[in-house]
Design an enzyme around this catalytic site. Structure first.
Site, PDB file in Angstrom:
ATOM      1  N   GLU A 131       0.816  -1.220   0.000  1.00 43.98           N
ATOM      2  CA  GLU A 131       0.000   0.000   0.000  1.00 43.98           C
ATOM      3  C   GLU A 131       0.847   1.266   0.000  1.00 43.98           C
ATOM      4  O   GLU A 131       0.441   2.290  -0.557  1.00 43.98           O
ATOM      5  CB  GLU A 131      -0.928   0.003   1.221  1.00 43.98           C
ATOM      6  N   GLU A 140      -2.256   8.578  -0.102  1.00 45.82           N
ATOM      7  CA  GLU A 140      -2.563   8.027  -1.413  1.00 45.82           C
ATOM      8  C   GLU A 140      -2.165   9.006  -2.519  1.00 45.82           C
ATOM      9  O   GLU A 140      -2.443  10.204  -2.435  1.00 45.82           O
ATOM     10  CB  GLU A 140      -4.068   7.739  -1.491  1.00 45.82           C
TER      11      GLU A 140
END
Length: 271
Positions: A131, A140
């Protein structure tokens, strides 16, 4: 007849209200001394693994094993994961922050045998590595351009101007995750989601919060690493040939960390 129906209605209303109050009490815990509060917030008798086993919140919970996670997640293991490139997360994520966060989730990595513990630890860091590109990123990529506000969720309504894109080791997303993660870890997840990318201990706590509620039972019950992928991002990656590279990435990290920790990864590695 009308009077009788009114009496019946009052009686039924009282019964339903009693059931509602009982469920509400259960969901908020506050169980009797001889009861456990399950991971879903319901009271149940001591000794019942459904209430006192994995995820038990309070009461006479079944004690975790005596495995010391810090002895497995050594400085060498953790620092070996860190991306050594020019990364915003390079000086953010640390073993010390992980160990501090772990104190809030003492059942992580402490279910079953020592090999079970090692597999859970390897799985957690495999997903975190995928991730965040080995702890390179705290947020992100292009997250601010994406809409992670579920307006139908009235329990955890989105705050004006706040964005709930991926942050932290497992890239926590959506208002309905930020809200309860904050409640359990003493921060305002709806009004201050940015803290997950600004405070390393909070960051790891949110990752462990999600893990213990959605993944822990899967890996500790022997369902295999593949099912943990389904729990984290299965809707996109599982059974989708276009996303097979992401599944490969997760599996490769997992098997690598299992090797480093000296444990067999088991079967059922893919979803």
């Amino acid at each position: 007849m009308a009077v009788l129906n009114i009496v019946r209605l009052i009686f039924l209303t009282g019964v339903i209200s009693g059931i509602f109050l009982e469920l509400t009490a259960g969901q908020n815990c506050g169980c009797a001394a001889n009861e456990c509060c399950s991971e879903f917030g319901f009271c149940g008798p001591a000794g019942d693994p459904a209430y006192c086993g994995s995820g038990c919140r309070e009461g006479p919970c079944t004690p975790p094993t005596d495995v010391n996670v810090a002895d497995i997640v050594t400085p060498e293991f953790f620092n070996g994961i860190l991306n050594q490139g020019d990364c915003p997360g390079k000086n953010f994520y640390s073993r010390g922050a992980f160990i501090d966060a772990l104190s809030s989730y003492d059942r992580f990595g402490r279910a079953g045998t020592q090999d079970d513990s090692k597999r859970e630890i390897a799985a957690f860091f495999a997903h975190a590595s995928h991730e965040t590109e080995r702890f390179c990123f705290t947020e992100e990529k292009d997250g601010a351009t994406k809409d992670y506000c579920n307006e139908t969720n009235l329990e955890y309504p989105c705050a004006p101007g706040k964005l709930y894109y991926g942050r932290g080791p497992l890239q926590l997303t959506w208002n309905y995750n930020y809200g309860p993660a904050g409640q359990e870890n003493n921060f305002d997840g709806l009004n201050n989601p940015e803290i997950v990318a600004n405070d390393p201990v909070v960051s790891f706590r949110t990752a462990l919060w999600y893990w213990m509620r959605s993944v822990h039972k899967i890996i500790t019950s022997g369902q295999g690493f593949g099912e943990t992928i389904r729990a984290i991002n299965g809707a996109i990656e599982c059974g989708n040939p276009a996303e097979s590279g992401k599944v490969d990435s997760r599996v490769n990290y997992y098997t690598t960390y299992c090797t480093q920790l000296g444990v067999a990864p088991g079967d059922k590695l893919r979803c």
